[in-house]
Scaffold this active site. Structure first.
Site, PDB file in Angstrom:
ATOM      1  N   ARG A   6      26.052  17.331  21.065  1.00 41.04           N
ATOM      2  CA  ARG A   6      25.869  18.904  21.150  1.00 41.04           C
ATOM      3  C   ARG A   6      26.206  19.116  22.674  1.00 41.04           C
ATOM      4  O   ARG A   6      25.512  19.925  23.498  1.00 41.04           O
ATOM      5  CB  ARG A   6      24.986  18.681  20.658  1.00 41.04           C
ATOM      6  CG  ARG A   6      24.615  18.293  19.598  1.00 41.04           C
ATOM      7  CD  ARG A   6      25.147  19.920  18.430  1.00 41.04           C
ATOM      8  NE  ARG A   6      24.171  19.435  17.163  1.00 41.04           N
ATOM      9  CZ  ARG A   6      24.832  18.947  15.919  1.00 41.04           C
ATOM     10  NH1 ARG A   6      25.828  17.916  16.501  1.00 41.04           N
ATOM     11  NH2 ARG A   6      24.084  18.120  15.199  1.00 41.04           N
ATOM     12  N   SER A  32      18.327  24.359  14.853  1.00 43.51           N
ATOM     13  CA  SER A  32      17.546  23.339  15.712  1.00 43.51           C
ATOM     14  C   SER A  32      17.353  23.418  17.528  1.00 43.51           C
ATOM     15  O   SER A  32      18.732  24.234  17.518  1.00 43.51           O
ATOM     16  CB  SER A  32      18.354  21.483  15.608  1.00 43.51           C
ATOM     17  OG  SER A  32      18.970  21.405  14.261  1.00 43.51           O
ATOM     18  N   GLU A  36      18.805  22.374  22.424  1.00 47.00           N
ATOM     19  CA  GLU A  36      20.195  22.659  22.432  1.00 47.00           C
ATOM     20  C   GLU A  36      20.827  23.893  22.269  1.00 47.00           C
ATOM     21  O   GLU A  36      21.439  24.765  23.194  1.00 47.00           O
ATOM     22  CB  GLU A  36      20.131  22.749  21.073  1.00 47.00           C
ATOM     23  CG  GLU A  36      21.779  22.131  20.013  1.00 47.00           C
ATOM     24  CD  GLU A  36      21.536  22.009  18.949  1.00 47.00           C
ATOM     25  OE1 GLU A  36      21.221  20.426  18.857  1.00 47.00           O
ATOM     26  OE2 GLU A  36      22.148  22.527  18.362  1.00 47.00           O
TER      27      GLU A  36
HETATM   28  P1  FAD Z   1      26.780  31.935  21.265  1.00 50.39           P
HETATM   29  O1  FAD Z   1      25.785  31.821  20.476  1.00 50.39           O
HETATM   30  O2  FAD Z   1      27.381  33.573  20.599  1.00 50.39           O
HETATM   31  O3  FAD Z   1      27.125  31.455  22.000  1.00 50.39           O
HETATM   32  C1  FAD Z   1      26.145  29.858  22.907  1.00 50.39           C
HETATM   33  C2  FAD Z   1      27.602  29.374  23.927  1.00 50.39           C
HETATM   34  O4  FAD Z   1      28.778  29.533  24.279  1.00 50.39           O
HETATM   35  C3  FAD Z   1      26.831  30.893  25.259  1.00 50.39           C
HETATM   36  O5  FAD Z   1      26.656  30.394  25.921  1.00 50.39           O
HETATM   37  C4  FAD Z   1      27.699  31.457  24.923  1.00 50.39           C
HETATM   38  O6  FAD Z   1      28.082  32.099  26.209  1.00 50.39           O
HETATM   39  C5  FAD Z   1      29.455  30.793  24.818  1.00 50.39           C
HETATM   40  N1  FAD Z   1      30.546  30.539  24.276  1.00 50.39           N
HETATM   41  C6  FAD Z   1      30.237  31.505  22.871  1.00 50.39           C
HETATM   42  N2  FAD Z   1      31.906  31.604  23.160  1.00 50.39           N
HETATM   43  C7  FAD Z   1      32.346  31.243  23.764  1.00 50.39           C
HETATM   44  C8  FAD Z   1      33.325  31.057  24.231  1.00 50.39           C
HETATM   45  N3  FAD Z   1      34.950  31.629  23.243  1.00 50.39           N
HETATM   46  N4  FAD Z   1      33.850  30.677  25.663  1.00 50.39           N
HETATM   47  C9  FAD Z   1      33.771  30.494  26.125  1.00 50.39           C
HETATM   48  N5  FAD Z   1      31.735  30.827  26.114  1.00 50.39           N
HETATM   49  C10 FAD Z   1      31.736  30.802  24.763  1.00 50.39           C
HETATM   50  N6  FAD Z   1      24.836  23.891  16.051  1.00 50.39           N
HETATM   51  C11 FAD Z   1      25.808  22.728  15.323  1.00 50.39           C
HETATM   52  O7  FAD Z   1      26.276  22.468  16.194  1.00 50.39           O
HETATM   53  N7  FAD Z   1      25.772  22.299  13.916  1.00 50.39           N
HETATM   54  C12 FAD Z   1      24.921  22.813  13.030  1.00 50.39           C
HETATM   55  O8  FAD Z   1      25.133  21.808  11.858  1.00 50.39           O
HETATM   56  C13 FAD Z   1      24.296  23.856  13.434  1.00 50.39           C
HETATM   57  N8  FAD Z   1      23.457  25.089  12.356  1.00 50.39           N
HETATM   58  C14 FAD Z   1      22.843  25.590  12.597  1.00 50.39           C
HETATM   59  C15 FAD Z   1      22.480  26.536  11.457  1.00 50.39           C
HETATM   60  C16 FAD Z   1      21.810  27.653  11.756  1.00 50.39           C
HETATM   61  C17 FAD Z   1      20.935  28.888  11.384  1.00 50.39           C
HETATM   62  C18 FAD Z   1      21.958  28.102  12.897  1.00 50.39           C
HETATM   63  C19 FAD Z   1      21.723  29.930  13.461  1.00 50.39           C
HETATM   64  C20 FAD Z   1      22.639  27.471  13.839  1.00 50.39           C
HETATM   65  C21 FAD Z   1      23.259  26.401  13.839  1.00 50.39           C
HETATM   66  N9  FAD Z   1      24.171  25.521  14.583  1.00 50.39           N
HETATM   67  C22 FAD Z   1      24.274  24.500  14.368  1.00 50.39           C
HETATM   68  C23 FAD Z   1      24.209  26.458  16.137  1.00 50.39           C
HETATM   69  C24 FAD Z   1      25.434  27.487  16.082  1.00 50.39           C
HETATM   70  O9  FAD Z   1      25.382  28.187  14.801  1.00 50.39           O
HETATM   71  C25 FAD Z   1      26.561  26.950  17.385  1.00 50.39           C
HETATM   72  O10 FAD Z   1      26.163  26.102  17.651  1.00 50.39           O
HETATM   73  C26 FAD Z   1      27.740  27.599  16.869  1.00 50.39           C
HETATM   74  O11 FAD Z   1      28.430  26.674  17.584  1.00 50.39           O
HETATM   75  C27 FAD Z   1      27.860  29.286  18.288  1.00 50.39           C
HETATM   76  O12 FAD Z   1      28.359  29.481  17.763  1.00 50.39           O
HETATM   77  P2  FAD Z   1      28.145  31.011  18.549  1.00 50.39           P
HETATM   78  O13 FAD Z   1      29.208  31.601  18.598  1.00 50.39           O
HETATM   79  O14 FAD Z   1      27.502  31.634  17.591  1.00 50.39           O
HETATM   80  O15 FAD Z   1      27.927  31.684  19.880  1.00 50.39           O
HETATM   81  P1  NAP Z   2      18.406  15.517   8.682  1.00 52.91           P
HETATM   82  O1  NAP Z   2      19.716  14.698   7.028  1.00 52.91           O
HETATM   83  O2  NAP Z   2      17.025  15.687   7.371  1.00 52.91           O
HETATM   84  O3  NAP Z   2      18.512  14.099   8.805  1.00 52.91           O
HETATM   85  C1  NAP Z   2      17.488  14.395   9.786  1.00 52.91           C
HETATM   86  C2  NAP Z   2      18.461  13.845  11.357  1.00 52.91           C
HETATM   87  O4  NAP Z   2      18.435  12.539  11.151  1.00 52.91           O
HETATM   88  C3  NAP Z   2      18.889  14.762  11.613  1.00 52.91           C
HETATM   89  O5  NAP Z   2      19.012  15.498  12.454  1.00 52.91           O
HETATM   90  C4  NAP Z   2      20.449  13.761  12.095  1.00 52.91           C
HETATM   91  O6  NAP Z   2      20.830  13.429  13.379  1.00 52.91           O
HETATM   92  C5  NAP Z   2      19.862  12.176  11.298  1.00 52.91           C
HETATM   93  N1  NAP Z   2      20.048  11.571  10.763  1.00 52.91           N
HETATM   94  C6  NAP Z   2      19.951  11.712   9.557  1.00 52.91           C
HETATM   95  N2  NAP Z   2      21.249  10.666   8.397  1.00 52.91           N
HETATM   96  C7  NAP Z   2      22.310   9.925  10.237  1.00 52.91           C
HETATM   97  C8  NAP Z   2      22.519   9.382   9.412  1.00 52.91           C
HETATM   98  N3  NAP Z   2      22.783   8.512   8.229  1.00 52.91           N
HETATM   99  N4  NAP Z   2      22.871   8.746  10.962  1.00 52.91           N
HETATM  100  C9  NAP Z   2      23.008   8.905  12.419  1.00 52.91           C
HETATM  101  N5  NAP Z   2      22.045  10.106  12.195  1.00 52.91           N
HETATM  102  C10 NAP Z   2      21.926  10.779  11.271  1.00 52.91           C
HETATM  103  O7  NAP Z   2      19.027  16.842   9.353  1.00 52.91           O
HETATM  104  P2  NAP Z   2      19.269  17.861   8.532  1.00 52.91           P
HETATM  105  O8  NAP Z   2      18.008  18.854   8.981  1.00 52.91           O
HETATM  106  O9  NAP Z   2      19.083  18.647   7.071  1.00 52.91           O
HETATM  107  O10 NAP Z   2      20.263  18.708   9.130  1.00 52.91           O
HETATM  108  C11 NAP Z   2      21.956  17.697   8.421  1.00 52.91           C
HETATM  109  C12 NAP Z   2      22.717  17.937   9.861  1.00 52.91           C
HETATM  110  O11 NAP Z   2      23.163  19.404   9.710  1.00 52.91           O
HETATM  111  C13 NAP Z   2      22.884  17.357  10.289  1.00 52.91           C
HETATM  112  O12 NAP Z   2      23.821  16.438  10.536  1.00 52.91           O
HETATM  113  C14 NAP Z   2      21.578  18.326  11.538  1.00 52.91           C
HETATM  114  O13 NAP Z   2      22.440  17.640  13.157  1.00 52.91           O
HETATM  115  C15 NAP Z   2      22.928  19.490  11.507  1.00 52.91           C
HETATM  116  N6  NAP Z   2      21.970  21.323  12.074  1.00 52.91           N
HETATM  117  C16 NAP Z   2      22.472  20.901  12.859  1.00 52.91           C
HETATM  118  C17 NAP Z   2      21.977  22.539  13.670  1.00 52.91           C
HETATM  119  C18 NAP Z   2      22.096  22.387  14.745  1.00 52.91           C
HETATM  120  O14 NAP Z   2      21.709  24.292  14.940  1.00 52.91           O
HETATM  121  N7  NAP Z   2      22.247  21.928  15.593  1.00 52.91           N
HETATM  122  C19 NAP Z   2      21.235  22.890  12.607  1.00 52.91           C
HETATM  123  C20 NAP Z   2      20.241  23.119  11.086  1.00 52.91           C
HETATM  124  C21 NAP Z   2      21.563  21.381  10.827  1.00 52.91           C
HETATM  125  P3  NAP Z   2      21.960  13.821  13.573  1.00 52.91           P
HETATM  126  O15 NAP Z   2      21.355  15.912  13.951  1.00 52.91           O
HETATM  127  O16 NAP Z   2      22.710  14.109  14.862  1.00 52.91           O
HETATM  128  O17 NAP Z   2      23.358  15.208  12.815  1.00 52.91           O
END
Ligand code: FAD
Ligand code: NAP
Length: 338
Positions: free
Chosen positions: A164, A238, A334
């Site tokens: 991340r 998250s 995050e």
């Molecule tokens: P924004 O929220 O608009 O921006 C995020 C940051 O990036 C800000 O600091 C902004 O200034 C900067 N930024 C945006 N675009 C640019 C650009 N073109 N150039 C320079 N800077 C920029 N994330 C995960 O990694 N894994 C997941 O599974 C995941 N699941 C999610 C589920 C839900 C329900 C939600 C709401 C969010 C989730 N996220 C997840 C977080 C998010 O969706 C991601 O981080 C996504 O990439 C953000 O994109 P955005 O366009 O909305 O960014």
């Molecule tokens: P999950 O499957 O219930 O798992 C819980 C956590 O355990 C996750 O955060 C994941 O880490 C870790 N995990 C699960 N299985 C794993 C494996 N085999 N090896 C290593 N780590 C493992 O999680 P969930 O909440 O339903 O999310 C599913 C996936 O979507 C995850 O990868 C999570 O990161 C991603 N997600 C991200 C966001 C966001 O906003 N960043 C929101 C929702 C879901 P990791 O997070 O490192 O993968």
């Protein structure tokens, strides 16, 4: 280009926080962007680049200019025997691009289905889910240097991707605007169902030899059942990263909490599921007025409607303190705070 004043950002952030931007403009091309960056009235303003607004929390009105990225376009640049190289405009919606890639038979992004936001933000935090991160599918990106207005190219090594993390959240924070990304996708699918609940979901769907579309459908089904939909309940996914602690530290916690959920990490370290820490500390479902911690996903802070960003930020600080007190682990946010 139109520059709007005192623009409400309510519809531009998935937390649904009701704040204003002093100034707001949309760019659709790199030239538009350069023009905005050199505009005399905007040059000295604070800047925020906005994609889908799904990874940020506004704690107050934004005193500066919000530049909304709407650079579109998906182009297959070339193939080699194993890969497709696809260039994507930073303003493209991430999930729509994933679905398009699946339709085209470009494999490799299926585990990243249904992540909100735009393509341009995907390298910012090296988005990841279900065992895949974009660094694994990344070739290079183009970004405009805010000082020189030159377009520069960044390779995977240049981006310094981590969990991340990328260089754009660290030493190059606020210095570049990403305008396009080239992905290296596979001609032959490398199906990866080992993570989380994908295998169980495929079994439930009675699928034994999954295609990339099946994997995407399974991920969509799991996510839709577990995560709050931001169009119904405000959230940014998250709120905290999963902490990585030394094995010694982990063992000392496990001695007191034998059910702790963890995964191997870099040598000598263990990744702890932050969701488990919050759940075990009693935060899941915690509600204060119109905001709180989601009832099914402890890692997701939610705005049920009308909460301020400061209220949600203060809640996140209380959670950080409680996790520090209970387990000696410092959680890191995050979500980007503004
Ligand atoms: P924004 O929220 O608009 O921006 C995020 C940051 O990036 C800000 O600091 C902004 O200034 C900067 N930024 C945006 N675009 C640019 C650009 N073109 N150039 C320079 N800077 C920029 N994330 C995960 O990694 N894994 C997941 O599974 C995941 N699941 C999610 C589920 C839900 C329900 C939600 C709401 C969010 C989730 N996220 C997840 C977080 C998010 O969706 C991601 O981080 C996504 O990439 C953000 O994109 P955005 O366009 O909305 O960014
Ligand atoms: P999950 O499957 O219930 O798992 C819980 C956590 O355990 C996750 O955060 C994941 O880490 C870790 N995990 C699960 N299985 C794993 C494996 N085999 N090896 C290593 N780590 C493992 O999680 P969930 O909440 O339903 O999310 C599913 C996936 O979507 C995850 O990868 C999570 O990161 C991603 N997600 C991200 C966001 C966001 O906003 N960043 C929101 C929702 C879901 P990791 O997070 O490192 O993968």
């Amino acid at each position: 280009m139109r520059i709007e004043k005192e623009k409400s950002l309510h519809a531009y952030n998935t937390f649904g926080i009701d704040v204003n931007a002093k100034l707001f403009a949309v760019f659709r091309t790199v030239n538009d962007l350069k023009e905005l960056l050199s505009d005399e009235t905007l040059r000295h303003e604070n800047r925020l680049i906005l994609g889908g607004g799904s990874n940020l929390l506004f704690t107050s009105d934004f005193d500066g200019v919000v530049l909304k990225n709407e650079v579109y376009g998906i182009e297959l640049l070339r193939n080699d025997p194993e890969h497709y190289y696809v260039k994507v405009g930073a303003g493209e919606n991430w999930h729509q691009f994933v679905l398009h890639s699946i339709d085209q038979g470009w494999a490799g992004l299926e585990n990243l289905s249904l992540i909100p936001g735009c393509v341009g933000a995907s390298p910012m935090q090296n988005i990841g889910a279900y065992g895949v991160e974009i660094k694994d599918r990344f070739e290079q990106l183009e970004a405009v240097n805010i000082n020189t207005l030159e377009v520069e190219t960044f390779t995977k090594d240049d981006c310094e991707f981590g969990y991340r993390e990328s260089i754009f959240k660290q030493s190059l924070k606020d210095k570049y605007i990403i305008t396009s990304v080239i992905f290296r996708l596979f001609r032959s699918p490398q199906i990866n169902t080992a993570y989380g609940a994908i295998e169980d979901k495929l079994e439930e769907m009675r699928i034994t030899e999954p295609t990339i579309k099946n994997v995407s459908d399974a991920v969509i089904a799991i996510r839709s059942s577990k995560l709050p939909d931001p169009s119904e309940i405000g959230n940014s996914g998250s709120f905290f990263k999963n902490p990585v602690v030394t094995n010694e530290h982990f063992e000392s916690i496990r001695a007191k909490h034998p059910n702790i959920v963890s995964y191997p990490s870099e040598p000598g370290h263990t990744k702890v599921a932050a969701g488990w820490l919050l759940d075990n500390a009693g935060w899941k479902g915690y509600t204060e007025e119109n905001y709180g911690v989601h009832k099914d996903q402890a890692l997701v802070l939610v705005n049920y409607g009308g909460a301020t960003g400061s209220q949600i930020y203060e809640l996140s600080s209380k959670i950080v303190k409680s996790i520090q007190d209970k387990y000696g682990i410092q959680l890191e946010r995050e979500v980007n705070i503004f």
